[in-house]
Design a protein around this motif. Structure first.
Motif, PDB file in Angstrom:
ATOM      1  N   ALA A   1       5.863  21.057 -27.132  1.00 20.11           N
ATOM      2  CA  ALA A   1       5.418  19.666 -26.995  1.00 20.11           C
ATOM      3  C   ALA A   1       5.732  19.128 -25.600  1.00 20.11           C
ATOM      4  O   ALA A   1       4.926  18.398 -25.001  1.00 20.11           O
ATOM      5  CB  ALA A   1       6.101  18.803 -28.066  1.00 20.11           C
ATOM      6  N   GLU A   2       6.877  19.485 -25.057  1.00 12.79           N
ATOM      7  CA  GLU A   2       7.239  18.991 -23.736  1.00 12.79           C
ATOM      8  C   GLU A   2       6.383  19.610 -22.633  1.00 12.79           C
ATOM      9  O   GLU A   2       6.255  19.047 -21.538  1.00 12.79           O
ATOM     10  CB  GLU A   2       8.722  19.289 -23.471  1.00 12.79           C
ATOM     11  N   SER A   3       5.783  20.765 -22.924  1.00  9.28           N
ATOM     12  CA  SER A   3       4.974  21.419 -21.896  1.00  9.28           C
ATOM     13  C   SER A   3       3.537  20.920 -21.845  1.00  9.28           C
ATOM     14  O   SER A   3       2.751  21.362 -21.000  1.00  9.28           O
ATOM     15  CB  SER A   3       4.973  22.936 -22.140  1.00  9.28           C
ATOM     16  N   LEU A   4       3.160  20.016 -22.752  1.00  5.93           N
ATOM     17  CA  LEU A   4       1.787  19.486 -22.731  1.00  5.93           C
ATOM     18  C   LEU A   4       1.575  18.637 -21.489  1.00  5.93           C
ATOM     19  O   LEU A   4       2.467  17.941 -21.002  1.00  5.93           O
ATOM     20  CB  LEU A   4       1.545  18.657 -23.993  1.00  5.93           C
ATOM     21  N   ALA A   5       0.327  18.681 -21.008  1.00  3.66           N
ATOM     22  CA  ALA A   5      -0.006  17.948 -19.785  1.00  3.66           C
ATOM     23  C   ALA A   5      -0.108  16.453 -20.032  1.00  3.66           C
ATOM     24  O   ALA A   5       0.209  15.634 -19.158  1.00  3.66           O
ATOM     25  CB  ALA A   5      -1.311  18.488 -19.186  1.00  3.66           C
ATOM     26  N   ASP A   6      -0.571  16.092 -21.244  1.00  2.00           N
ATOM     27  CA  ASP A   6      -0.744  14.668 -21.567  1.00  2.00           C
ATOM     28  C   ASP A   6       0.599  14.097 -22.016  1.00  2.00           C
ATOM     29  O   ASP A   6       1.143  14.497 -23.058  1.00  2.00           O
ATOM     30  CB  ASP A   6      -1.773  14.513 -22.685  1.00  2.00           C
ATOM     31  N   PRO A   7       1.191  13.166 -21.265  1.00  2.00           N
ATOM     32  CA  PRO A   7       2.493  12.622 -21.655  1.00  2.00           C
ATOM     33  C   PRO A   7       2.467  11.926 -23.007  1.00  2.00           C
ATOM     34  O   PRO A   7       3.419  12.022 -23.788  1.00  2.00           O
ATOM     35  CB  PRO A   7       2.832  11.653 -20.524  1.00  2.00           C
ATOM     36  N   ARG A   8       1.353  11.223 -23.283  1.00  2.44           N
ATOM     37  CA  ARG A   8       1.278  10.510 -24.562  1.00  2.44           C
ATOM     38  C   ARG A   8       1.250  11.487 -25.733  1.00  2.44           C
ATOM     39  O   ARG A   8       1.921  11.298 -26.750  1.00  2.44           O
ATOM     40  CB  ARG A   8       0.054   9.606 -24.585  1.00  2.44           C
ATOM     41  N   GLU A   9       0.481  12.549 -25.572  1.00  2.00           N
ATOM     42  CA  GLU A   9       0.407  13.565 -26.622  1.00  2.00           C
ATOM     43  C   GLU A   9       1.756  14.282 -26.770  1.00  2.00           C
ATOM     44  O   GLU A   9       2.195  14.583 -27.890  1.00  2.00           O
ATOM     45  CB  GLU A   9      -0.691  14.574 -26.289  1.00  2.00           C
ATOM     46  N   ALA A  10       2.393  14.539 -25.636  1.00  4.43           N
ATOM     47  CA  ALA A  10       3.699  15.184 -25.694  1.00  4.43           C
ATOM     48  C   ALA A  10       4.716  14.287 -26.397  1.00  4.43           C
ATOM     49  O   ALA A  10       5.539  14.772 -27.204  1.00  4.43           O
ATOM     50  CB  ALA A  10       4.182  15.529 -24.283  1.00  4.43           C
ATOM     51  N   ALA A  11       4.685  13.003 -26.125  1.00  4.17           N
ATOM     52  CA  ALA A  11       5.600  12.078 -26.779  1.00  4.17           C
ATOM     53  C   ALA A  11       5.321  11.986 -28.270  1.00  4.17           C
ATOM     54  O   ALA A  11       6.250  11.937 -29.103  1.00  4.17           O
ATOM     55  CB  ALA A  11       5.503  10.693 -26.136  1.00  4.17           C
ATOM     56  N   ARG A  12       4.019  12.006 -28.621  1.00  2.00           N
ATOM     57  CA  ARG A  12       3.670  11.919 -30.044  1.00  2.00           C
ATOM     58  C   ARG A  12       4.156  13.148 -30.807  1.00  2.00           C
ATOM     59  O   ARG A  12       4.772  13.043 -31.868  1.00  2.00           O
ATOM     60  CB  ARG A  12       2.159  11.769 -30.193  1.00  2.00           C
ATOM     61  N   LEU A  13       3.902  14.336 -30.235  1.00  6.51           N
ATOM     62  CA  LEU A  13       4.353  15.560 -30.898  1.00  6.51           C
ATOM     63  C   LEU A  13       5.883  15.650 -30.897  1.00  6.51           C
ATOM     64  O   LEU A  13       6.494  16.131 -31.852  1.00  6.51           O
ATOM     65  CB  LEU A  13       3.756  16.781 -30.216  1.00  6.51           C
ATOM     66  N   GLY A  14       6.527  15.181 -29.824  1.00 10.12           N
ATOM     67  CA  GLY A  14       7.986  15.195 -29.793  1.00 10.12           C
ATOM     68  C   GLY A  14       8.580  14.306 -30.880  1.00 10.12           C
ATOM     69  O   GLY A  14       9.594  14.653 -31.502  1.00 10.12           O
ATOM     70  N   ALA A  15       7.938  13.156 -31.114  1.00  8.42           N
ATOM     71  CA  ALA A  15       8.413  12.273 -32.179  1.00  8.42           C
ATOM     72  C   ALA A  15       8.263  12.937 -33.541  1.00  8.42           C
ATOM     73  O   ALA A  15       9.148  12.824 -34.407  1.00  8.42           O
ATOM     74  CB  ALA A  15       7.648  10.951 -32.138  1.00  8.42           C
ATOM     75  N   ARG A  16       7.146  13.660 -33.716  1.00  9.30           N
ATOM     76  CA  ARG A  16       6.960  14.369 -34.995  1.00  9.30           C
ATOM     77  C   ARG A  16       8.019  15.457 -35.171  1.00  9.30           C
ATOM     78  O   ARG A  16       8.551  15.670 -36.260  1.00  9.30           O
ATOM     79  CB  ARG A  16       5.559  14.961 -35.047  1.00  9.30           C
TER      80      ARG A  16
END
Length: 424
Positions: free
Chosen positions: A243-258
């Motif tokens: 999740a942290e390696s995703l380019a989209d910060p918003r998507e990375a934050a969403r997956l990190g929260a999950r």
């Protein structure tokens, strides 16, 4: 059981004593009558020996002396109709004895012992010794009373011995019951004390073996939970890195929260499994509730919610760990913020009560929806949630020996009442 055994022994002993003492009492009565009759016969014969050698005055004196020594009334009926000694009627039995036959006759007042004396000038003289009821049964009542007291004493001794034997049986059984209740309450260190009959000792050893086996199984469960935690944290760590390696910060934050939510859920399950295998913990409910209310007050201020808090300043011990009580309060306050509109006020009240503490959380929201099913049933909710918040609160209250109740608040919203037990 002690009472029933005592009654059984009392009944059995009474039957045995009745079977023995009643015939013995009748035998004592018969022996007393026989002894009195033998004595009266001997007295009459001693007076009869003087009939042929003494006049009426001498016979009267001899009869009175003999009567004074024994207490039996003695009368001498002479052939010429004269009577010496104690006055007495000339009965039909006396007339029969005057024909030369000694006999014993019953009368309404007692017993007549008649001795015929032949060879007296003018015919046959009769010596009469009279035995009343008191004479026949002298000393019988005293013997019967002694036998009764002896029987009662034997019954008392039998009951006492039966009670001691019953106590030796029921005491270890009561100990087994107490140990089983402690095991049922979660005290897996409870063990029996060997005692009583061999069968009861075998039951105690079997109960100890069962408690040890339960402890071993729970230890294996804890080890399994720990193993599961290690196995699950590795893929969770991998997901977090992905999740942290995703380019989209918003998507990375969403997956990190999950991923964080999933990790918290796994940790909660493992903690719950371990908690069920530990001894009951305790904490200061006043401190824990104050900390959680302080934490949620920041969000309440942002949403414009008025909060009324009443927590006692002194410590209030309850039979639940600080982590579990924190999770319970967070779940209930989280429900307030999730299911009431912004600006809806809420209140938290904690106070001591007999046997523990009372925690009330009320809000001014819409309250519990009617007809939506039991809100504390796991997985069921009338507000579109998972339904786990109130179930967590219920299990926390019951684990401490308390209970959870739901009602309407004075403002029409929801009221949750938790009763938390005190440490033992």
């Amino acid at each position: 059981m002690r009472r029933w055994l005592a009654l059984l022994v009392a009944a059995t002993t009474s039957l045995v004593l009745i079977a023995l003492l009643v015939p013995l009492a009748l035998l004592v009565r018969a022996l007393a009558e026989s002894s009195a009759l033998t004595q009266a016969t001997a007295e009459a014969q001693s007076v009869a020996a003087a009939v042929g050698t003494a006049d009426v005055a001498g016979l009267t004196l001899t009869a009175e002396r003999t009567s004074a020594g024994s207490g039996h009334a003695i009368t001498v009926f002479l052939p010429d109709g004269r009577v010496a000694g104690a006055p007495a009627p000339r009965s039909a039995a006396v007339e029969l004895a005057a024909r030369g036959q000694s006999l014993t006759a019953e009368t309404p007042a007692g017993l007549e012992v008649l001795v015929a004396v032949q060879g007296v000038p003018g015919g046959t003289a009769v010596v009469r010794a009279f035995l009343g009821e008191n004479d026949l049964h002298r000393g019988v009542r005293e013997v019967w009373l002694g036998m009764l007291l002896l029987g009662l004493a034997l019954i008392g001794v039998g009951i006492l011995v039966a009670d001691r034997l019953a106590l030796a049986l029921t005491r270890p059984m009561s100990g087994l019951a107490r140990v089983s209740h402690r095991l049922a309450a979660g005290d897996l260190t409870a063990r029996t004390t060997p005692g009583g009959p061999a069968e009861v000792r075998d039951v105690g050893l079997a109960l100890d073996h069962l408690a040890g086996r339960i402890s071993d199984l729970l230890a294996e469960e804890r080890e399994t939970a720990a193993d599961i935690s290690h196995r699950l944290r590795t893929p969770l760590t991998g997901l977090r890195l992905e999740a942290e390696s995703l380019a989209d910060p918003r998507e990375a934050a969403r997956l990190g929260a999950r991923v964080d939510a999933l990790e918290r859920a796994v940790t909660s399950v493992i903690t719950d499994v371990r908690r069920r295998s530990r001894e009951q913990a305790s904490c200061d409910a006043a401190r824990v509730v104050s900390e959680r209310v302080t934490f949620w007050s920041v969000l309440a201020e942002d949403q414009g919610r008025a909060a009324r808090v009443r927590v006692p300043p002194e410590p209030l011990e309850v039979a639940v760990s600080a982590a579990e009580l924190s999770a319970c309060v967070d779940a209930l306050l989280g429900n307030v913020f999730a299911h009431t509109p912004e600006g809806a006020a809420f209140s938290v009240r904690l106070e001591p009560e007999a046997g523990g503490a009372l925690l009330e959380i009320a809000d001014s929201g819409p309250g519990f929806r009617p007809g939506a099913g039991p809100p504390v049933e796991r997985g069921t909710s009338g507000g579109g949630s998972t339904g786990l918040g109130l179930d967590i609160a219920r299990r926390t209250a019951e684990a401490s020996g308390g209970s959870l109740a739901l009602d309407a608040s004075p403002t029409g919203g929801a009221l949750v009442v938790l009763r938390l037990g005190s440490p033992r």
